[in-house]
Design an enzyme around this catalytic site. Structure first.
Site, PDB file in Angstrom:
ATOM      1  CG  ASP A 185      25.428  36.118  47.631  1.00 12.05           C
ATOM      2  OD1 ASP A 185      25.525  35.037  48.255  1.00 12.05           O
ATOM      3  OD2 ASP A 185      26.374  36.618  47.002  1.00 12.05           O
ATOM      4  CE  LYS A 240      35.151  38.154  48.412  1.00 15.14           C
ATOM      5  NZ  LYS A 240      34.118  37.392  47.687  1.00 15.14           N
ATOM      6  CD  GLU A 250      30.904  38.341  45.448  1.00 18.22           C
ATOM      7  OE1 GLU A 250      30.035  38.283  46.326  1.00 18.22           O
ATOM      8  OE2 GLU A 250      32.128  38.211  45.691  1.00 18.22           O
ATOM      9  CG  ASP A 299      32.579  33.458  43.083  1.00 18.37           C
ATOM     10  OD1 ASP A 299      33.071  34.265  43.898  1.00 18.37           O
ATOM     11  OD2 ASP A 299      31.556  32.784  43.309  1.00 18.37           O
TER      12      ASP A 299
END
Lengths: 620, 173
Positions: free
Chosen positions: A207, A86, A185, A25
């Protein structure tokens, strides 16, 4: 190493080797690596027992620091310490400029349009920075699992576009990882809960991370996951909760909103601590300087209500996009640290009419699911049948047409892989070339969409306008990466492009980075060779010891045995050090002095096997 | 049609009334066999083949799953390819279209969520009726024109469904 070759008939000399694969992850704030061990998927810890690796990289002149210590240095050495990289993945220089002044880095352009960050170690691309995080995770995994990895499944947000996915793959390549699959994800989270094993029906993945919110609707049927729709809000997360509390403190304490960066950081830390405390208690004491008061959970709930409502709105939209109703959703999985907030859980339960699943640590659930999928893809069978993941593309793909409009060729939420063709024609007499401009996005105007690639189809035979028939084919693979080809049907002239996203790396840049990484990796390599030499030596020692125990008295005289034991002792001593060359040489020496012993053992094994059998039996 | 018939792929006879559960089950079964994930370790050629087959399978499934697309496909394989955009001579339906649209606008102005729900139900019923009429006539060459008209009505109702969804979204804001 002749001694190792003796094995009982019918037995393989080595036990079946499990192919090592991990799930990673690669998060904005934190990263994790997980693997399947004794049938259980679990995150792998570093030497200090920490599983979470902060996604922070600090560059020194001669080394790279990754994780907790780098994160702490972000305040003192902001220019050389990269956090939240990211957000920059697959982004162009212009995108990055839009992110504006919130980023302290000095950006420079490269050969491609990709932004490079100026550090003491020279310019670093976001891909390289991510690769440095991945390298640490790879080393951690190899140390924990005791072997080289066959590959890794790396998770990406469902909304990641082509450029961002390609950048993630490039980073993995640079880190020496074989990418088995980029996995969305939310899908990973559903896999972690084993929903593929029993549940049939619709699943929602909620999420809520530090800075982004994602909602995905998946359908499960007989071990197959189908992503029906994804949505979310890229500017909504737990950090906003902190800001809400901070704003409340400013208001209650009558502070000036105009705080210096240090005070601001301190205020946000106070706010974050209060938020976390309110997960377990109904009231928390909040102190800021002299000022002090109590914050109740009720007041906190009221503060964050607008944000919670925004997330629920995105949920309803995703459900509508799937063409289903809220009541049809059979399970809701919670992902991301911010889903620990009781009000969030409660609101989600109300919206979907059922309690969400929260048993697995919401910070680890994605990596855990990725590890399960990695294990399957590496070829290790698992109980309960194999799992198949059918993903969709998150954004529509299309072409620029006359007037600067986007013509959709593959609409969003289409199951991948997919190939689709669309025919176009020339608009001028005798037109011999056509520009193909590949776009991604939901808007009509090309200026609102993201440009992925441009290429030209040349050599179209001269014809009147509208007579040529040009078929443009889009092909998206299982990772969501795109290939486009164009062909004039009459003449057969063809042109194609593997969409090197506009903000990806040029081949020259990739080559340079690979070279750099080899140079920087020399230390890694030495360490790795040493470990391999140690493993070889250890194996030989164990084999010799075993052989001495069973056959030493029978096949060796006292002197022979002493020579072997001396050499073995010598090797044991060397193994405590770090001189790889010496270990290797001594391993060879021990192997040599045991050769005769090995031959005798082999002979006696054969003799024993043959004893009491007649010739016919042997010939068979 | 260079590719084999979509129906044959799922071992089904060309028909409009399909057992969707069976279609979906066959799809998943086939997807298991050809999905590129099953070939993560295979040669490049095999991976490419898996990609192509899988893409073809997905396309076939999407086409057969949706009534309007399925209707269009049936007409295409039983006659000639139909142009996507044509001027439709269907005055009766044109009038109904205008009514639907007006109602939708009223619902938007009054922000009437309960009204939207009722509208959606009526739309669903209308789609159901259309599907039944199409099923009864598509395979009869003499009624070809009627079948094409019905198929275009189906496409319109799909578009209207999409607009209702957008309206719901706006009302949600």
């Amino acid at each position: 190493m002749a001694l190792l070759q003796i094995a009982e008939p019918g037995q393989s000399p080595q036990p079946h080797q499990r192919r090592l694969a991990v799930g990673i992850d690669l998060g904005t704030t934190n990263s994790l690596v997980a693997a399947l061990r004794s049938g259980l998927s679990e995150p792998l810890a570093d030497e200090q027992g920490r599983v979470i690796l902060p996604s922070a990289v600090r560059y020194h002149v001669d080394r790279v620091e990754v994780g907790e210590s780098a994160k702490l240095a972000a305040a003192t050495d902001p220019l050389n310490t990269i956090v939240s990289v990211k957000r920059l993945m697959g982004r162009g220089l212009s995108d990055v400029k839009q992110l504006g002044d919130q980023l302290p880095y000095r950006f420079v352009g490269g050969e491609s349009h990709m932004p490079f960050i100026e550090t003491v170690q020279g310019p670093k691309s976001p891909v390289e920075v991510s690769a440095d995080i991945l390298k640490v995770l790879r080393q951690r995994a190899e140390a924990a699992l005791g072997g080289e990895l066959v590959g890794a499944v790396i998770t990406v947000p469902a909304y990641f576009d082509d450029a961002q996915r390609q950048a993630t793959k490039d980073a993995a390549k640079l880190a020496g990882l074989n990418v088995l699959r980029l996995l969305n994800e939310p899908t990973a989270a559903a896999v972690a809960y084993g929903l593929d094993q029993h549940a049939e029906g619709l699943v929602a993945i909620y999420d809520l991370g530090g800075g982004t919110f994602d909602i995905s609707i998946l359908r499960l049927t007989g071990g197959v996951f189908e992503v029906l729709a994804t949505g979310g809000d890229s500017a909504l997360g737990g950090d906003d909760f902190d800001h809400a509390i901070a704003g409340w403190i400013i208001e209650q304490a009558g502070l000036s909103a105009d705080l210096d960066p240090g005070a601001q950081r301190h205020l946000l830390q106070t706010a974050c601590a209060a938020k976390e405390a309110l997960t377990d208690t109904a009231t928390v004491e909040v102190a800021y300087g002299e000022w002090k008061t109590a914050l109740t959970r009720e007041a906190f709930d009221a503060l964050i209500e607008p944000m919670v409502a925004r997330s629920l709105k995105a949920c309803r939209r995703a459900v509508r996009d799937s063409g289903v109703e809220l009541e049809d959703v059979k399970a809701v999985v919670m992902v991301g640290g911010s889903t620990r907030v009781p009000r969030v859980r409660e609101a989600v339960a109300e919206a979907f009419g059922r309690q969400p699943l929260t048993e697995i640590d919401p910070d680890q659930v994605v990596a855990i699911g990725a590890a399960i999928q990695a294990d399957t893809l590496a070829g290790n069978k698992r109980d309960g049948g194999e799992l198949l993941l059918l993903d969709v593309i998150p954004l529509s793909l299309g072409l620029e047409t006359m007037g600067g409009l986007m013509e959709k060729v593959i609409p969003r939420n289409t199951t991948i892989p997919v190939a689709r063709a669309q025919d176009f024609t020339t608009y001028k007499d005798g037109q011999s070339a056509m520009m193909i401009h590949v776009l991604q996005g939901e808007r009509e105007l090309i200026s609102d969409c993201r440009s992925l690639a441009r290429f030209e189809l040349r050599g179209i035979p001269a014809m009147v306008a509208g007579a040529a028939k040009i078929r443009v084919t889009f092909q998206v693979d299982a990772d969501g990466l795109l290939n486009v080809s164009a062909r004039e049907l009459g003449s057969g002239v063809e042109a194609s492009i593997q969409v090197k996203p506009s903000y990806g790396l040029t081949d020259g840049e990739i080559a340079k980075m690979l070279k750099d990484s080899f140079q920087h990796a020399s230390d890694d390599k030495v360490a790795r060779v040493l470990r391999e030499q140690q493993v070889d030596a250890q194996r030989l020692i164990e084999a010799v010891q075993g052989a001495l125990e069973t056959d030493g008295d029978r096949l060796l005289d006292a002197e022979e045995r002493m020579v072997i034991e001396l050499q073995m002792q010598e090797l044991s001593e060397l193994m405590k050090g770090t001189d790889g060359y010496a270990i290797e040489q001594q391993t060879k020496r021990l192997s040599q002095v045991t050769d005769a012993f090995a031959a005798r053992r082999l002979d006696s094994t054969v003799k024993a096997a043959l004893a009491g059998r007649n010739l016919n039996e042997i010939e068979e | 049609m260079g590719t084999p018939c979509h129906f044959a792929l799922f071992q089904m006879q060309p028909a409009f009334q399909l057992d969707l559960e069976q279609l979906s089950a066959r799809y998943l079964e086939l997807a298991r066999g050809v999905h590129p994930d099953r070939f993560a370790d295979a040669s490049e050629a095999e991976q490419r083949r898996a990609l192509e087959q899988s893409a073809n399978l997905n396309e076939a499934y999407q086409t057969l799953k949706h009534p309007a697309k399925r209707a269009r496909y049936l007409l295409a394989i039983s006659g000639h390819e139909l142009p996507l955009e044509v001027t439709v001579h269907d005055p009766e339906f044109l009038l109904q279209q205008m009514q639907w649209r007006e109602e939708l606008e009223d619902l938007q102005d009054s922000a009437d969520l309960a009204g939207v729900a009722v509208f959606k139900r009526r739309l669903k019923d209308a789609q159901q009726t259309l599907n039944e009429s199409f099923a009864a006539c598509w395979n009869d060459a003499a009624q070809r024109e009627q079948a094409e008209r019905l198929m275009r009505r189906m496409q319109f109702l799909d578009k209207l469904t999409y607009e209702v969804r957008q309206l719901e979204e706006r009302l949600d804001d």
